[in-house]
Design an enzyme around this catalytic site. Structure first.
Site, PDB file in Angstrom:
ATOM      1  N   TRP A  68      64.663  69.959  15.723  1.00 23.53           N
ATOM      2  CA  TRP A  68      63.244  70.271  15.922  1.00 23.53           C
ATOM      3  C   TRP A  68      62.495  69.097  16.517  1.00 23.53           C
ATOM      4  O   TRP A  68      61.583  69.291  17.332  1.00 23.53           O
ATOM      5  CB  TRP A  68      62.607  70.802  14.639  1.00 23.53           C
ATOM      6  CG  TRP A  68      63.138  72.172  14.365  1.00 23.53           C
ATOM      7  CD1 TRP A  68      64.002  72.548  13.383  1.00 23.53           C
ATOM      8  CD2 TRP A  68      62.911  73.350  15.153  1.00 23.53           C
ATOM      9  NE1 TRP A  68      64.314  73.884  13.510  1.00 23.53           N
ATOM     10  CE2 TRP A  68      63.666  74.400  14.577  1.00 23.53           C
ATOM     11  CE3 TRP A  68      62.152  73.622  16.294  1.00 23.53           C
ATOM     12  CZ2 TRP A  68      63.672  75.698  15.103  1.00 23.53           C
ATOM     13  CZ3 TRP A  68      62.157  74.911  16.823  1.00 23.53           C
ATOM     14  CH2 TRP A  68      62.912  75.939  16.226  1.00 23.53           C
ATOM     15  N   ASP A 121      55.204  67.450  12.159  1.00 22.41           N
ATOM     16  CA  ASP A 121      55.608  68.852  12.078  1.00 22.41           C
ATOM     17  C   ASP A 121      56.137  69.083  10.665  1.00 22.41           C
ATOM     18  O   ASP A 121      57.223  68.635  10.319  1.00 22.41           O
ATOM     19  CB  ASP A 121      56.695  69.131  13.126  1.00 22.41           C
ATOM     20  CG  ASP A 121      57.258  70.548  13.037  1.00 22.41           C
ATOM     21  OD1 ASP A 121      56.825  71.321  12.157  1.00 22.41           O
ATOM     22  OD2 ASP A 121      58.141  70.874  13.858  1.00 22.41           O
ATOM     23  N   LYS A 161      57.832  79.873   6.326  1.00 22.69           N
ATOM     24  CA  LYS A 161      58.776  79.294   5.352  1.00 22.69           C
ATOM     25  C   LYS A 161      58.103  79.185   3.982  1.00 22.69           C
ATOM     26  O   LYS A 161      58.419  79.939   3.078  1.00 22.69           O
ATOM     27  CB  LYS A 161      59.296  77.963   5.856  1.00 22.69           C
ATOM     28  CG  LYS A 161      60.078  78.145   7.183  1.00 22.69           C
ATOM     29  CD  LYS A 161      59.942  76.944   8.058  1.00 22.69           C
ATOM     30  CE  LYS A 161      60.354  77.114   9.492  1.00 22.69           C
ATOM     31  NZ  LYS A 161      61.549  77.839   9.820  1.00 22.69           N
TER      32      LYS A 161
END
Ligand SMILES: Cc1ncc(COP(=O)(O)O)c(C=O)c1O
Length: 359
Positions: A102, A172, A196
């Site tokens: 990511w 993030d 999530k």
């Protein structure tokens, strides 16, 4: 009906009580005579939902008053580009730390807008550690320093907030927001998709410090300009209303659990149980340095790849789903976000041991 445990990395397990509440309120929301899906986003009922959503998030994360909270679309992926576009503010460089898949995506997208200084990378170790913060090269002319607090695919998590040496810190937090307390005042921007730890896919939370707002690059479309979205309460375009409502329910559930500090204790215990079972076995292994193992995403491989398929088939037969690892790394991955109950982790641990015994 028989529900199974979903260990999906996102979209992921929901608190069952929240699903039931949404079901009960599906046709009519609290005397409004209509479903949340049927309400105008400008009406009084939805305004209540929106206000509570923001105030609950502010309470749970103790967000200081000099930060704005946005609920946007486009996922964390959109923010990979929108962050440089909004906060470079005339600067030409930004620092990035690469700790996994990511981070790499964020870096790739930022490269379209500025020079990326790679402050540190754990690529050489196949993303199994986090480079010591003392060794990071930080360019003081950069607009900000970006890192990914939890690498969903590689299962690596920062255990503390890194020192950005005065640079604006951007993180993030898609896969670990609200799983542990965090001092928001240390950050310029925190962003996260909701699929999530906050409920359904479809909303992106952006928590941004006031002084970073209002500097979008010339030509930035208004819906992508933080200042415009702040001015319009994240409703410059029609928001994902039903998803806001669901995120709101998940936040209320989290408050009922005792908030972030309480859920952190449960997350520590759940992860410890699972890693213990993996570490004690000879069939499974997890390559990540112990100190930076993720509490949210637990990747593991079977030492005989030929057992992958039988493992997945048997796990599903036992009501344990979505354990296949990400296609880029293979093996297995159990995502055990806030909403995964202890009973799900216990069932998985038992299954893992039993499969080893019989193979
Ligand atoms: C850490 C992290 N960042 C970003 C993303 C991308 O999120 P989205 O698909 O919502 O854009 C994900 C998705 O899993 C993620 O885990």
């Amino acid at each position: 009906m028989s529900r199974v445990y979903s260990f999906s990395a996102g979209p992921s397990a929901f608190p069952e009580s929240v699903l039931k509440q949404a079901q009960a309120e599906m046709l009519e929301w609290r005397g409004s005579g209509m479903s949340v899906m049927e309400m105008s986003h400008r009406g009084k009922h939805f305004s209540m939902i929106a206000e509570e959503l923001e105030s609950d998030l502010r309470e749970l994360l103790a967000i200081p008053t000099n930060y704005k909270v946005l609920f946007l679309q486009g996922g964390a992926s959109a923010q990979f580009s929108l962050i440089p576009q909004n906060i470079l503010n005339g600067k030409t460089k930004a620092c990035y730390v690469n700790t996994g898949a990511w981070s790499e995506k964020a870096i790739q997208d930022a490269k379209g807008q500025c020079e990326v200084i790679l402050s540190a990378s754990s690529e050489a170790s196949k993303f199994t550690h986090i480079p010591n913060v003392e060794s990071w090269s930080i360019d003081t002319d950069a607009a900000y320093l970006h890192y990914t607090s939890n690498e969903t695919i590689h299962g690596v998590e920062f255990q503390s907030i890194p020192d950005s040496k005065g640079l604006t810190l951007v993180s993030d937090m898609s896969s670990n927001i609200l799983s542990r307390p965090v001092d928001v005042s240390k950050f310029g921007i925190i962003y996260a998709g909701t699929q999530k730890n906050m409920g359904p896919a479809g909303v992106t939370v952006v928590i941004v410090r006031d002084d970073l707002i209002g500097h979008a690059a010339k030509g930035t479309p208004p819906v992508f300009d933080y200042a415009q979205q702040v001015k319009n309460g994240s409703m410059l375009n029609t928001p994902a209303t039903y998803n806001w409502y669901l995120v709101g329910l998940v936040l209320k559930w989290l408050k009922e659990q005792g908030g972030v500090a309480a859920i952190e204790q449960r997350n520590i215990n759940k992860a410890a149980k699972l890693y213990d079972v993996i570490d004690q076995s000879t069939l499974y292994s997890n390559p990540v340095e112990k100190f930076v193992r993720s509490r949210m995403n637990v990747p593991f491989i079977l030492n005989d790849e030929a057992l992958d398929k039988p493992f997945l088939a048997a796990s599903e037969a036992n009501g344990l789903f979505e354990l296949k690892g990400h296609r880029s790394v293979g093996g297995m991955r159990a995502s055990i976000y806030n909403a995964m109950p202890d009973s799900g982790v216990d069932a998985l641990c038992e299954f893992i041991k039993e499969f080893e015994r019989t193979h």
